[in-house]
Design a protein around this motif. Structure first.
Motif, PDB file in Angstrom:
ATOM      1  N   LEU A 144      51.970 -14.520 -24.764  1.00  0.00           N
ATOM      2  CA  LEU A 144      53.361 -14.923 -24.568  1.00  0.00           C
ATOM      3  C   LEU A 144      53.520 -16.428 -24.385  1.00  0.00           C
ATOM      4  CD1 LEU A 144      54.730 -12.019 -22.332  1.00  0.00           C
ATOM      5  CD2 LEU A 144      54.613 -12.213 -24.831  1.00  0.00           C
ATOM      6  N   ALA A 145      52.404 -17.125 -24.160  1.00  0.00           N
ATOM      7  CA  ALA A 145      52.447 -18.589 -24.030  1.00  0.00           C
ATOM      8  C   ALA A 145      52.215 -19.287 -25.368  1.00  0.00           C
ATOM      9  CB  ALA A 145      51.402 -19.053 -23.020  1.00  0.00           C
ATOM     10  N   LEU A 146      51.940 -18.522 -26.418  1.00  0.00           N
ATOM     11  CA  LEU A 146      51.642 -19.108 -27.726  1.00  0.00           C
ATOM     12  C   LEU A 146      52.846 -19.826 -28.323  1.00  0.00           C
ATOM     13  CD1 LEU A 146      49.553 -16.307 -29.495  1.00  0.00           C
ATOM     14  CD2 LEU A 146      48.713 -18.463 -28.545  1.00  0.00           C
ATOM     15  N   GLU A 147      52.541 -20.904 -29.039  1.00  0.00           N
ATOM     16  CA  GLU A 147      53.526 -21.623 -29.831  1.00  0.00           C
ATOM     17  C   GLU A 147      53.079 -21.561 -31.290  1.00  0.00           C
ATOM     18  OE1 GLU A 147      53.982 -25.575 -28.247  1.00  0.00           O
ATOM     19  OE2 GLU A 147      53.736 -24.846 -26.177  1.00  0.00           O
ATOM     20  N   PRO A 148      53.987 -21.665 -32.229  1.00  0.00           N
ATOM     21  CA  PRO A 148      53.601 -21.611 -33.653  1.00  0.00           C
ATOM     22  C   PRO A 148      52.493 -22.590 -34.019  1.00  0.00           C
ATOM     23  CG  PRO A 148      55.967 -21.453 -33.450  1.00  0.00           C
ATOM     24  CD  PRO A 148      55.448 -21.743 -32.071  1.00  0.00           C
ATOM     25  N   LYS A 149      52.459 -23.745 -33.358  1.00  0.00           N
ATOM     26  CA  LYS A 149      51.441 -24.753 -33.681  1.00  0.00           C
ATOM     27  C   LYS A 149      50.027 -24.292 -33.343  1.00  0.00           C
ATOM     28  CE  LYS A 149      51.737 -27.206 -29.232  1.00  0.00           C
ATOM     29  NZ  LYS A 149      52.070 -28.495 -28.567  1.00  0.00           N
ATOM     30  N   HIS A 150      49.906 -23.240 -32.526  1.00  0.00           N
ATOM     31  CA  HIS A 150      48.585 -22.731 -32.164  1.00  0.00           C
ATOM     32  C   HIS A 150      47.988 -21.839 -33.251  1.00  0.00           C
ATOM     33  CE1 HIS A 150      50.131 -23.277 -27.814  1.00  0.00           C
ATOM     34  NE2 HIS A 150      49.392 -24.320 -28.154  1.00  0.00           N
ATOM     35  N   LEU A 151      48.801 -21.469 -34.230  1.00  0.00           N
ATOM     36  CA  LEU A 151      48.345 -20.560 -35.282  1.00  0.00           C
ATOM     37  C   LEU A 151      47.884 -21.329 -36.520  1.00  0.00           C
ATOM     38  CD1 LEU A 151      50.013 -18.570 -33.473  1.00  0.00           C
ATOM     39  CD2 LEU A 151      50.670 -17.423 -35.585  1.00  0.00           C
ATOM     40  N   ASP A 152      46.779 -20.886 -37.087  1.00  0.00           N
ATOM     41  CA  ASP A 152      46.313 -21.381 -38.383  1.00  0.00           C
ATOM     42  C   ASP A 152      46.344 -20.179 -39.323  1.00  0.00           C
ATOM     43  OD1 ASP A 152      44.937 -22.166 -40.643  1.00  0.00           O
ATOM     44  OD2 ASP A 152      43.389 -23.268 -39.555  1.00  0.00           O
ATOM     45  N   LEU A 153      47.421 -20.072 -40.091  1.00  0.00           N
ATOM     46  CA  LEU A 153      47.616 -18.905 -40.953  1.00  0.00           C
ATOM     47  C   LEU A 153      46.661 -18.892 -42.149  1.00  0.00           C
ATOM     48  CD1 LEU A 153      51.514 -18.768 -40.889  1.00  0.00           C
ATOM     49  CD2 LEU A 153      49.948 -17.171 -39.774  1.00  0.00           C
ATOM     50  N   ILE A 154      46.140 -20.042 -42.507  1.00  0.00           N
ATOM     51  CA  ILE A 154      45.194 -20.106 -43.626  1.00  0.00           C
ATOM     52  C   ILE A 154      43.846 -19.530 -43.225  1.00  0.00           C
ATOM     53  CG2 ILE A 154      43.933 -21.635 -45.188  1.00  0.00           C
ATOM     54  CD1 ILE A 154      46.344 -23.524 -45.090  1.00  0.00           C
ATOM     55  N   LEU A 156      44.359 -20.806 -31.607  1.00  0.00           N
ATOM     56  CA  LEU A 156      43.735 -21.620 -30.570  1.00  0.00           C
ATOM     57  C   LEU A 156      44.356 -21.253 -29.232  1.00  0.00           C
ATOM     58  CD1 LEU A 156      41.846 -23.925 -29.715  1.00  0.00           C
ATOM     59  CD2 LEU A 156      43.758 -25.510 -30.138  1.00  0.00           C
ATOM     60  N   VAL A 157      43.519 -20.813 -28.288  1.00  0.00           N
ATOM     61  CA  VAL A 157      43.986 -20.397 -26.964  1.00  0.00           C
ATOM     62  C   VAL A 157      43.445 -21.377 -25.932  1.00  0.00           C
ATOM     63  CG1 VAL A 157      44.024 -18.539 -25.259  1.00  0.00           C
ATOM     64  CG2 VAL A 157      43.936 -17.991 -27.702  1.00  0.00           C
ATOM     65  N   THR A 158      44.319 -21.892 -25.080  1.00  0.00           N
ATOM     66  CA  THR A 158      43.907 -22.815 -24.022  1.00  0.00           C
ATOM     67  C   THR A 158      44.109 -22.157 -22.672  1.00  0.00           C
ATOM     68  OG1 THR A 158      44.568 -24.722 -25.361  1.00  0.00           O
ATOM     69  CG2 THR A 158      44.240 -25.097 -23.011  1.00  0.00           C
ATOM     70  N   GLN A 208      39.917 -24.962 -20.762  1.00  0.00           N
ATOM     71  CA  GLN A 208      38.940 -24.592 -21.779  1.00  0.00           C
ATOM     72  C   GLN A 208      39.648 -23.923 -22.961  1.00  0.00           C
ATOM     73  OE1 GLN A 208      35.877 -22.207 -19.994  1.00  0.00           O
ATOM     74  NE2 GLN A 208      34.814 -23.961 -19.120  1.00  0.00           N
ATOM     75  N   GLU A 209      39.122 -24.188 -24.149  1.00  0.00           N
ATOM     76  CA  GLU A 209      39.736 -23.644 -25.354  1.00  0.00           C
ATOM     77  C   GLU A 209      38.797 -22.670 -26.051  1.00  0.00           C
ATOM     78  OE1 GLU A 209      40.624 -27.140 -27.614  1.00  0.00           O
ATOM     79  OE2 GLU A 209      42.569 -27.454 -26.625  1.00  0.00           O
ATOM     80  N   ARG A 210      39.391 -21.714 -26.747  1.00  0.00           N
ATOM     81  CA  ARG A 210      38.615 -20.799 -27.576  1.00  0.00           C
ATOM     82  C   ARG A 210      39.482 -20.359 -28.746  1.00  0.00           C
ATOM     83  NH1 ARG A 210      40.920 -16.945 -24.128  1.00  0.00           N
ATOM     84  NH2 ARG A 210      41.276 -14.879 -25.066  1.00  0.00           N
ATOM     85  N   TRP A 260      28.116  -7.675 -29.044  1.00  0.00           N
ATOM     86  CA  TRP A 260      28.608  -8.044 -27.714  1.00  0.00           C
ATOM     87  C   TRP A 260      28.796  -9.553 -27.569  1.00  0.00           C
ATOM     88  CZ3 TRP A 260      30.683  -4.749 -24.443  1.00  0.00           C
ATOM     89  CH2 TRP A 260      30.329  -3.394 -24.514  1.00  0.00           C
ATOM     90  N   PHE A 261      27.907 -10.349 -28.159  1.00  0.00           N
ATOM     91  CA  PHE A 261      27.995 -11.804 -27.992  1.00  0.00           C
ATOM     92  C   PHE A 261      29.297 -12.342 -28.594  1.00  0.00           C
ATOM     93  CE2 PHE A 261      27.333 -16.132 -29.597  1.00  0.00           C
ATOM     94  CZ  PHE A 261      26.994 -16.772 -28.413  1.00  0.00           C
ATOM     95  N   THR A 262      29.584 -11.922 -29.833  1.00  0.00           N
ATOM     96  CA  THR A 262      30.815 -12.373 -30.484  1.00  0.00           C
ATOM     97  C   THR A 262      32.045 -11.886 -29.729  1.00  0.00           C
ATOM     98  OG1 THR A 262      29.678 -12.282 -32.626  1.00  0.00           O
ATOM     99  CG2 THR A 262      32.077 -12.433 -32.669  1.00  0.00           C
ATOM    100  N   LEU A 263      32.013 -10.633 -29.281  1.00  0.00           N
ATOM    101  CA  LEU A 263      33.135 -10.083 -28.520  1.00  0.00           C
ATOM    102  C   LEU A 263      33.378 -10.884 -27.248  1.00  0.00           C
ATOM    103  CD1 LEU A 263      35.265  -7.895 -27.995  1.00  0.00           C
ATOM    104  CD2 LEU A 263      33.467  -6.521 -26.922  1.00  0.00           C
ATOM    105  N   SER A 264      32.308 -11.256 -26.566  1.00  0.00           N
ATOM    106  CA  SER A 264      32.431 -12.032 -25.327  1.00  0.00           C
ATOM    107  C   SER A 264      33.122 -13.364 -25.591  1.00  0.00           C
ATOM    108  CB  SER A 264      31.043 -12.266 -24.715  1.00  0.00           C
ATOM    109  OG  SER A 264      31.152 -12.967 -23.499  1.00  0.00           O
ATOM    110  N   ARG A 265      32.773 -14.019 -26.710  1.00  0.00           N
ATOM    111  CA  ARG A 265      33.409 -15.292 -27.076  1.00  0.00           C
ATOM    112  C   ARG A 265      34.890 -15.091 -27.369  1.00  0.00           C
ATOM    113  NH1 ARG A 265      30.044 -19.279 -29.414  1.00  0.00           N
ATOM    114  NH2 ARG A 265      32.011 -20.350 -29.912  1.00  0.00           N
ATOM    115  N   ILE A 266      35.213 -14.041 -28.100  1.00  0.00           N
ATOM    116  CA  ILE A 266      36.608 -13.780 -28.470  1.00  0.00           C
ATOM    117  C   ILE A 266      37.462 -13.497 -27.238  1.00  0.00           C
ATOM    118  CG2 ILE A 266      38.140 -12.155 -29.658  1.00  0.00           C
ATOM    119  CD1 ILE A 266      35.923 -11.805 -31.757  1.00  0.00           C
TER     120      ILE A 266
END
Length: 324
Positions: free
Chosen positions: A180-190, A195-197, A203-205, A282-288
């Motif tokens: 709910l805090a997302l803004e359109p600029k956080h999305l890369d549709l390509i 990008l989540v902060t 920290q970003e992921r 599990w490793f990839t899931l943990s990062r996501i």
């Protein structure tokens, strides 16, 4: 103001300086106020220096006996929340809730002992943590998830918005507050990334979405831009940020209309479980998910039922895969 009430205010100022979320701050204050009320009513204690480990243990016993919502930190809250009208009023308090109460009380007295030096001895020092009874979180069947999504009226702004939030949560594993805090600029549709902060530690992921969700996000953004110039990706009809409780109610109502019990965190939980059941690691899931370690992820989601394990086995059976 009593000594212990003053120390609570001091503690809350300290917590606020640590940039804790409003939800965490409210939980801390409510929990400690309930403990303060117990100390005053049952033991006439108003000074933190007089609190002993026995008082904490008796309070835990008291919580187990009193039942849910039978005591409030502020009497005025009854006129807002009406606890007496709840269907679970007076029912046993869960071990998870009691464990959280004890953890917060420990944080409070650790602050008084180690940081402020207000007390010579920490009354919680030798009190062991409570291990909550772990309940297996329900994995919703694909048809149940489809029924919930179809329950939203996508001909309306808020219905379409809630549908898209639900779809995105299930496809990305985002926390509801992050979504709910997302803004359109956080999305890369390509590249189909978001990008989540983290507002706490900055920290970003990155999280990722499917081509199907990407196409729906494009349509949603065109629709949203026609009705709103809000900063947020999923705003209210007034353009302000949609708050989690409002979306949670909408999701529960949609689920109830098709006989499916559902809440926002369940979507994150189902994302994680389906990711593993479908062969993810599990490793990839943990990062996501934004967890600090793989162990944290496994502790949170390693609760598959026998049926789920059986289905996963049938997919990954060595005899089947090797065609022996």
């Amino acid at each position: 103001m009593t000594d212990i009430e003053f120390q609570l205010e001091n503690f809350m100022l300290y917590c606020a300086s640590k940039n804790l979320s409003k939800k965490t701050l409210a939980s801390y204050e409510q929990t400690i106020r309930l403990f303060i009320r117990y100390l005053s009513d049952q033991h006439d204690i108003k000074d933190v220096k007089k609190v002993q480990s026995g008082h904490v243990r008796h309070y835990i016993k008291h919580i187990k006996e009193r039942g849910k919502y039978t005591v409030v930190g502020r009497e005025s809250s009854k006129q807002v929340n009406f606890p007496d009208n709840r269907t679970d009023y007076g029912k046993p308090v869960s071990s998870t809730t009691i464990a959280n109460y004890l953890r917060i009380i420990k944080v409070f007295f650790n602050f008084l002992h180690q940081i402020e030096n207000e007390i010579m001895k920490n009354p919680c020092e030798k009190i062991e943590n409570i291990k909550p009874e772990r309940k297996i979180k329900k994995l919703l069947e694909p048809m149940e998830l489809k029924r919930v999504l179809k329950a939203f009226d996508t001909t309306t702004f808020h219905g379409y918005r809630n549908y898209m939030v639900t779809k995105l949560l299930l496809d990305t594993g985002l926390r509801i507050s992050e979504c709910l805090a997302l803004e359109p600029k956080h999305l890369d549709l390509i590249h189909k990334t978001i990008l989540v902060t983290n507002p706490k530690n900055k920290q970003e992921r990155y999280v990722y979405f499917s081509p199907s969700t990407g196409r729906e996000l494009r349509r949603w953004m065109r629709y949203r831009d026609f009705y709103s110039d809000s900063l947020y990706l999923f705003p209210t009809t007034k353009g302000t940020q949609l708050k989690p409780p409002l979306y949670e109610k909408a999701l529960r109502d949609a689920g109830k209309s098709v006989d499916v019990s559902i809440h926002p965190h369940q979507l994150r939980n189902n994302f994680a479980k389906y990711y593993i059941l479908n062969g993810g690691d599990w490793f990839t899931l943990s990062r996501i998910l934004g967890h600090s370690s793989v162990e944290v992820t496994q502790k949170a989601y390693l609760d598959f039922t026998d049926t789920e394990i059986r289905k996963k086995y049938q997919i990954h059976s060595p005899v089947t895969l090797l065609d022996l």
